[in-house]
Design an enzyme around this catalytic site. Structure first.
Site, PDB file in Angstrom:
ATOM      1  N   HIS A   1      38.295 -11.292  35.329  1.00 30.43           N
ATOM      2  CA  HIS A   1      37.967  -9.899  35.484  1.00 30.43           C
ATOM      3  C   HIS A   1      38.950  -9.158  36.377  1.00 30.43           C
ATOM      4  CE1 HIS A   1      36.084 -10.231  39.664  1.00 30.43           C
ATOM      5  NE2 HIS A   1      36.473 -11.444  39.346  1.00 30.43           N
TER       6      HIS A   1
ATOM      7  N   ASP B   1      36.808 -17.462  36.240  1.00 29.64           N
ATOM      8  CA  ASP B   1      35.526 -16.753  36.303  1.00 29.64           C
ATOM      9  C   ASP B   1      34.847 -16.652  34.923  1.00 29.64           C
ATOM     10  OD1 ASP B   1      35.523 -16.273  39.043  1.00 29.64           O
ATOM     11  OD2 ASP B   1      36.604 -14.390  38.849  1.00 29.64           O
TER      12      ASP B   1
ATOM     13  N   HIS C   1      32.988 -21.147  38.710  1.00 33.05           N
ATOM     14  CA  HIS C   1      31.688 -21.052  39.388  1.00 33.05           C
ATOM     15  C   HIS C   1      30.630 -21.707  38.501  1.00 33.05           C
ATOM     16  CE1 HIS C   1      33.187 -18.111  42.300  1.00 33.05           C
ATOM     17  NE2 HIS C   1      33.636 -17.366  41.307  1.00 33.05           N
TER      18      HIS C   1
ATOM     19  N   ASP D   1      37.811 -15.985  46.744  1.00 28.71           N
ATOM     20  CA  ASP D   1      36.878 -17.103  46.549  1.00 28.71           C
ATOM     21  C   ASP D   1      37.560 -18.295  45.890  1.00 28.71           C
ATOM     22  OD1 ASP D   1      36.941 -15.256  44.384  1.00 28.71           O
ATOM     23  OD2 ASP D   1      35.153 -16.152  43.503  1.00 28.71           O
TER      24      ASP D   1
ATOM     25  N   HIS E   1      43.396 -17.529  39.078  1.00 26.25           N
ATOM     26  CA  HIS E   1      42.920 -16.206  39.522  1.00 26.25           C
ATOM     27  C   HIS E   1      42.942 -16.261  41.045  1.00 26.25           C
ATOM     28  CE1 HIS E   1      40.377 -12.756  40.208  1.00 26.25           C
ATOM     29  NE2 HIS E   1      39.247 -13.419  40.324  1.00 26.25           N
TER      30      HIS E   1
ATOM     31  N   HIS F   1      30.706 -10.617  46.709  1.00 27.57           N
ATOM     32  CA  HIS F   1      31.403  -9.316  46.692  1.00 27.57           C
ATOM     33  C   HIS F   1      30.722  -8.370  47.682  1.00 27.57           C
ATOM     34  CE1 HIS F   1      33.231  -9.778  42.355  1.00 27.57           C
ATOM     35  NE2 HIS F   1      33.960 -10.382  43.276  1.00 27.57           N
TER      36      HIS F   1
ATOM     37  N   GLU G   1      41.582 -14.043  43.534  1.00 25.28           N
ATOM     38  CA  GLU G   1      40.586 -13.461  44.426  1.00 25.28           C
ATOM     39  C   GLU G   1      40.275 -14.527  45.492  1.00 25.28           C
ATOM     40  OE1 GLU G   1      37.276 -11.861  42.229  1.00 25.28           O
ATOM     41  OE2 GLU G   1      36.540 -10.736  43.961  1.00 25.28           O
TER      42      GLU G   1
ATOM     43  N   TYR H   1      25.867 -13.030  35.488  1.00 24.23           N
ATOM     44  CA  TYR H   1      27.282 -13.027  35.880  1.00 24.23           C
ATOM     45  C   TYR H   1      28.074 -12.112  34.937  1.00 24.23           C
ATOM     46  CZ  TYR H   1      31.670 -14.960  37.634  1.00 24.23           C
ATOM     47  OH  TYR H   1      32.893 -15.102  38.211  1.00 24.23           O
TER      48      TYR H   1
HETATM   49 FE1  FEO Z   1      37.004 -13.154  40.622  1.00 22.40          FE
HETATM   50 FE2  FEO Z   1      35.386 -15.920  41.335  1.00 22.40          FE
HETATM   51  O1  FEO Z   1      36.570 -14.573  41.659  1.00 22.40           O
END
Ligand code: FEO
Length: 395
Positions: A145, A164, A225, A83, A79, A23, A81, A192
């Site tokens: 999130h 996540d 992750h 990544d 999700h 981020h 985002e 995290y």
């Molecule tokens: Fe919210 Fe791992 O991206």
């Protein structure tokens, strides 16, 4: 390298050994990370999530070694985002027709990010995607999130894919929780949680309770992750219940910055006073400018009270303390008591300003704090100890 994790599911993600910031510079990742993508091969083939943009070609090449891209029937994006969605444009340049199963908000994010009119299929909680012997069931998890987030559960294999949620920024050759150092794993999971999910505690608590009430047969929780929870998934579920409830230890943390050690001496003496009054409480002192901000926030999460200290600098306070206060405000900690302290040479505004910032961040400021002129002498050190004792009595 792809790795089979159950009869029908293969991990096809990317381990990012060198990642040290996430981020932007918001989150330190001392142990790297991974972007987990999962391939489900049943009568139908589904790919769950992709990887971050810099690894898009590597991801698609490796995926191609694992399966003919023409055989992929569905993409599920839990999700969006970057990544997790970063490799979608590369993958879909080969197969633009593959339906993408995601929430309505997920579609909006993908359209906003990539400006492509892909084959979107919106799903909601309870919707299912039969794959043959197994079926995916979607469970929306908004604000865990991001607004688009969802989990999905694979019957037959009894796997919850949580994106996540339950993740850790942790690069490891080992894919499973029981294969790595437990202290490192649980620390990274907590870091995290505190740094990413803490602002959404209420949603996290509700979602975890909902998952428990669904009474799903469970063999694994596969986050996007870090490692897969295979042996200790109950441990991480219990930790999420604790963290999302704002669970605190018997801990007080003093976060300070210092120019010529006056404020540091104050911090140490105040800590002595707290220890004298609360011998069973862990008292941690940390210099904000010398330590990692995200590790400091883990200590904040664990603490029932914090003190923040800075010398007065240019009629204000230190850059490091200002940064910590901004992050504490953003992470929306609740139920913590707080106060400020600091040394000064002439104008002395820092303590008043830090107290106001702590209150604005949602902490309960218990007193006016302690401000001292120049380097503390023996009497001033005694005042700091006394102040630590009176602060301890307030909490
Ligand atoms: Fe919210 Fe791992 O991206």
């Amino acid at each position: 390298m792809a790795k089979k994790i159950s009869e029908k599911v293969t991990w096809v993600g990317k381990i990012d050994w060198d990642l040290r910031h996430f981020h932007g510079d918001e989150l330190s990742t001392h142990h790297g990370s991974s972007y987990n993508s999962y391939l489900i091969r049943d009568e139908k083939v589904a790919l769950l999530d992709t990887v971050w943009l810099p690894y898009n070609q590597e991801f698609v090449e490796r995926l191609r070694q694992e399966i003919d891209l023409d055989k992929i029937d569905y993409i599920v994006m839990n999700h969006n985002e970057v990544d997790h969605s970063g490799a979608l444009p590369e993958l879909l340049s080969h197969r633009p027709d593959i339906p993408i199963y995601c929430t309505k908000k997920g579609e909006a994010i993908l359209r906003g990010q990539y400006h492509q009119d892909w084959n979107f299929v919106n799903v909601k909680t309870g919707d299912t995607l039969p794959l043959g012997e197994t079926t995916l069931t979607f469970i929306e998890a908004p604000m865990l999130h991001w607004p688009d987030t969802m989990f999905c559960y694979l019957s037959g294999e009894e796997i919850l894919f949580s994106n996540d949620g339950f993740g850790q920024h942790l690069a490891s050759e080992m894919l499973f929780d029981d294969e790595i150092d437990q202290d490192v794993l649980l620390y990274e999971a907590e870091k995290y949680y505190v740094n990413i999910i803490n602002p959404f505690n209420a949603m996290a608590a509700k979602k975890v309770k909902q998952i428990i009430e669904m009474n799903l047969p469970l063999k694994m929780i596969c986050p996007s992750h870090g490692v897969i929870w295979r042996k200790n998934y109950q441990t991480i579920i219990d930790k999420y219940l604790l963290w999302s409830a704002g669970g605190q230890a018997e801990q007080v943390t003093l976060i300070y910055d210092t120019m010529w050690k006056s404020t540091e001496k104050m911090a140490n003496a105040i800590a002595e006073g707290i220890r004298a009054t609360l011998p069973d409480t862990k008292v941690v002192t940390i210099c904000a400018s010398e330590n990692d901000k995200n590790d400091i926030l883990v200590e904040v999460g664990r603490s029932k009270a914090i003190l923040m200290g800075s010398p007065t600098i240019n009629n204000g306070f230190s850059y490091a303390i200002a940064g910590m206060l901004e992050m504490i405000k953003g992470l929306k900690f609740k139920g913590k008591k707080a106060a400020a302290f600091g040394s000064y040479g002439w104008s002395g505004e820092a303590v008043k300003q830090i107290s106001a910032a702590l209150a604005a961040a949602g902490l309960e400021v218990v007193d006016d704090g302690l401000s001292l002129l120049w380097m503390p002498d023996e009497d001033a050190i005694a005042r700091c100890r006394d102040y630590g004792q009176s602060f301890a009595a307030e909490i």
